[in-house]
Write a protein that holds these residues in place. Sequence first.
Motif, PDB file in Angstrom:
ATOM      1  N   VAL A 138     -29.386  10.145  -3.571  1.00  0.00           N
ATOM      2  CA  VAL A 138     -28.742   9.482  -4.887  1.00  0.00           C
ATOM      3  C   VAL A 138     -27.288   8.640  -4.331  1.00  0.00           C
ATOM      4  O   VAL A 138     -27.169   7.655  -4.824  1.00  0.00           O
ATOM      5  CB  VAL A 138     -28.439  10.526  -5.968  1.00  0.00           C
ATOM      6  CG1 VAL A 138     -27.489   9.929  -6.906  1.00  0.00           C
ATOM      7  CG2 VAL A 138     -29.786  11.170  -6.466  1.00  0.00           C
ATOM      8  N   GLN A 139     -26.576   9.114  -3.551  1.00  0.00           N
ATOM      9  CA  GLN A 139     -25.262   8.482  -3.251  1.00  0.00           C
ATOM     10  C   GLN A 139     -25.635   7.321  -2.352  1.00  0.00           C
ATOM     11  O   GLN A 139     -24.898   6.371  -2.598  1.00  0.00           O
ATOM     12  CB  GLN A 139     -24.497   9.629  -2.794  1.00  0.00           C
ATOM     13  CG  GLN A 139     -23.932  10.747  -3.544  1.00  0.00           C
ATOM     14  CD  GLN A 139     -23.305  10.242  -5.113  1.00  0.00           C
ATOM     15  OE1 GLN A 139     -22.699   9.289  -4.903  1.00  0.00           O
ATOM     16  NE2 GLN A 139     -23.734  10.913  -5.940  1.00  0.00           N
ATOM     17  N   GLY A 140     -26.626   7.325  -1.457  1.00  0.00           N
ATOM     18  CA  GLY A 140     -27.002   6.123  -0.556  1.00  0.00           C
ATOM     19  C   GLY A 140     -27.378   5.220  -1.478  1.00  0.00           C
ATOM     20  O   GLY A 140     -27.139   3.975  -1.294  1.00  0.00           O
ATOM     21  N   ILE A 141     -28.577   5.529  -2.573  1.00  0.00           N
ATOM     22  CA  ILE A 141     -28.842   4.359  -3.328  1.00  0.00           C
ATOM     23  C   ILE A 141     -27.624   3.789  -3.901  1.00  0.00           C
ATOM     24  O   ILE A 141     -27.596   2.572  -4.210  1.00  0.00           O
ATOM     25  CB  ILE A 141     -29.853   4.993  -4.593  1.00  0.00           C
ATOM     26  CG1 ILE A 141     -31.019   5.418  -4.068  1.00  0.00           C
ATOM     27  CG2 ILE A 141     -30.182   3.798  -5.583  1.00  0.00           C
ATOM     28  CD1 ILE A 141     -32.118   6.418  -4.684  1.00  0.00           C
ATOM     29  N   VAL A 142     -26.787   4.523  -4.496  1.00  0.00           N
ATOM     30  CA  VAL A 142     -25.510   3.853  -5.333  1.00  0.00           C
ATOM     31  C   VAL A 142     -24.850   3.130  -4.407  1.00  0.00           C
ATOM     32  O   VAL A 142     -24.381   1.890  -4.801  1.00  0.00           O
ATOM     33  CB  VAL A 142     -24.676   4.993  -5.846  1.00  0.00           C
ATOM     34  CG1 VAL A 142     -23.306   4.512  -6.394  1.00  0.00           C
ATOM     35  CG2 VAL A 142     -25.358   5.899  -6.961  1.00  0.00           C
ATOM     36  N   ILE A 143     -24.655   3.331  -3.264  1.00  0.00           N
ATOM     37  CA  ILE A 143     -23.676   2.582  -2.333  1.00  0.00           C
ATOM     38  C   ILE A 143     -24.452   1.038  -1.946  1.00  0.00           C
ATOM     39  O   ILE A 143     -23.996   0.262  -2.000  1.00  0.00           O
ATOM     40  CB  ILE A 143     -23.515   3.338  -0.969  1.00  0.00           C
ATOM     41  CG1 ILE A 143     -22.648   4.468  -1.420  1.00  0.00           C
ATOM     42  CG2 ILE A 143     -22.851   2.432  -0.051  1.00  0.00           C
ATOM     43  CD1 ILE A 143     -21.132   4.045  -1.746  1.00  0.00           C
ATOM     44  N   VAL A 144     -25.622   1.286  -1.869  1.00  0.00           N
ATOM     45  CA  VAL A 144     -26.592   0.016  -1.420  1.00  0.00           C
ATOM     46  C   VAL A 144     -26.605  -0.507  -2.519  1.00  0.00           C
ATOM     47  O   VAL A 144     -26.569  -2.087  -2.448  1.00  0.00           O
ATOM     48  CB  VAL A 144     -27.842   0.629  -0.963  1.00  0.00           C
ATOM     49  CG1 VAL A 144     -28.742  -0.671  -0.948  1.00  0.00           C
ATOM     50  CG2 VAL A 144     -27.759   1.338   0.519  1.00  0.00           C
ATOM     51  N   ALA A 145     -26.667  -0.092  -3.752  1.00  0.00           N
ATOM     52  CA  ALA A 145     -26.894  -1.036  -4.975  1.00  0.00           C
ATOM     53  C   ALA A 145     -25.638  -1.706  -5.486  1.00  0.00           C
ATOM     54  O   ALA A 145     -25.684  -2.893  -6.421  1.00  0.00           O
ATOM     55  CB  ALA A 145     -27.662  -0.269  -5.853  1.00  0.00           C
ATOM     56  N   LEU A 146     -24.320  -1.088  -5.214  1.00  0.00           N
ATOM     57  CA  LEU A 146     -23.151  -1.435  -5.575  1.00  0.00           C
ATOM     58  C   LEU A 146     -22.662  -2.706  -4.858  1.00  0.00           C
ATOM     59  O   LEU A 146     -23.027  -2.808  -3.588  1.00  0.00           O
ATOM     60  CB  LEU A 146     -21.928  -0.457  -5.508  1.00  0.00           C
ATOM     61  CG  LEU A 146     -21.950   0.502  -6.603  1.00  0.00           C
ATOM     62  CD1 LEU A 146     -21.081   1.462  -6.438  1.00  0.00           C
ATOM     63  CD2 LEU A 146     -21.835  -0.168  -8.136  1.00  0.00           C
ATOM     64  N   PRO A 147     -22.116  -3.762  -5.464  1.00  0.00           N
ATOM     65  CA  PRO A 147     -21.597  -4.803  -4.436  1.00  0.00           C
ATOM     66  C   PRO A 147     -20.563  -4.278  -3.381  1.00  0.00           C
ATOM     67  O   PRO A 147     -19.615  -3.419  -3.749  1.00  0.00           O
ATOM     68  CB  PRO A 147     -20.954  -5.599  -5.471  1.00  0.00           C
ATOM     69  CG  PRO A 147     -20.573  -4.914  -6.499  1.00  0.00           C
ATOM     70  CD  PRO A 147     -21.549  -4.012  -6.625  1.00  0.00           C
ATOM     71  N   VAL A 148     -20.762  -4.726  -2.269  1.00  0.00           N
ATOM     72  CA  VAL A 148     -19.887  -4.364  -1.135  1.00  0.00           C
ATOM     73  C   VAL A 148     -18.247  -4.854  -1.495  1.00  0.00           C
ATOM     74  O   VAL A 148     -17.485  -4.314  -0.823  1.00  0.00           O
ATOM     75  CB  VAL A 148     -20.293  -5.171   0.241  1.00  0.00           C
ATOM     76  CG1 VAL A 148     -19.366  -4.862   1.415  1.00  0.00           C
ATOM     77  CG2 VAL A 148     -21.745  -4.815   0.392  1.00  0.00           C
TER      78      VAL A 148
END
Length: 371
Positions: A138-148
Amino acid sequence: MVEEPSDRPERLDLRRLLVLVRQRLRGGRRRVRAAAFPVVTAAIAAGLSWAVAYYGLGHAQPFFAPVATWVCLGFTADREVRKVAELALGVALGVALGELVARALGPGVLQIMLVIVLGALLARFVDRGPMLTIQAGVQGIVIVALPVAAVDGPTGRWTDALVGGSFALLVAILTPQDARKRARQLAGASLSDLSEMLETISRGLRDGDAERMRDALAQGRSTQGTLDDWASVVRNAQQTARISPTARRFLPELARLQRASTLVDRAMRNARVIARRGQTAVEQGVRDDRVGDALHGLSVAANRLGEALRTGANTADTAQVLALVTAELDPHDVEDPGWQLQTLVILMRSLTIDLLQASGLSAAEANHLLS
């Protein structure tokens, strides 16, 4: 003035609705009382973790610090240190992998797939806990989906997750819970519900009131959530006690609570059948004070058993009350023009055996009292 027949269904529906609302409110109050302290401590820890990341580390948007704290602590008092640590590790692992994938490859469909595969498989390698694996993905998805662009440096979000997880772990360590507490509370609540339902059936049978029987059935149907929570909480408490040196001494009582949860669930199911059969009998003109009094005795016994389990007291007193009730539970002694009351008494005998066993008697001992 005679009430119009057309008004009666509406009045009955309103009465049933009030019974259900009262049961819902009662359950809601119990849940709020149980969650109040855990929610307040989690909120304080989340706020402090944000403050440390914002003021201490200088992060402009320390989003993951309070998120990690709340995910790890939640709203229940079941805060086993191992479980909180497992969640904290899962959050940190997911955020770290998400940062690597997002910075190396950017956002996208394949990147989300990749971070789930890497996070889940690595989490399964690290530990067998299911929550660690779920949170890593879940947290990996959130990080990748959020803008850098929203990141405070290359390790900002990962550091925030570590801060949040550390605060959660600190709360779990500093607020140890008695492994029996929640299970005891739910035992008392479940048996209080059963006692109230049996008392409603008792009054309905003595007064020949079919509406009370319907009220009792509505009460019984609304209690399953509490019974399910009891079974789940006591099972988790046993798992905690087995690996905790300080809680291991509670295992015998937790075993009794676990056995009682199964038996009380069975008793409640029997009580629902009694309510349905009783409704049919009363609608056919059956009413009986003696059987009603026996149901009242079962109600008193259920309430006492709930109080004993809630406080950890001796349940022998409950067994004595139930032993007195058994004298009224011989279907051959029922003076009934039909078969309805005999059926009710047979069902009550089954319920009594469940309560006798929940109070500590063996199945053989319980059956002997009714022989």
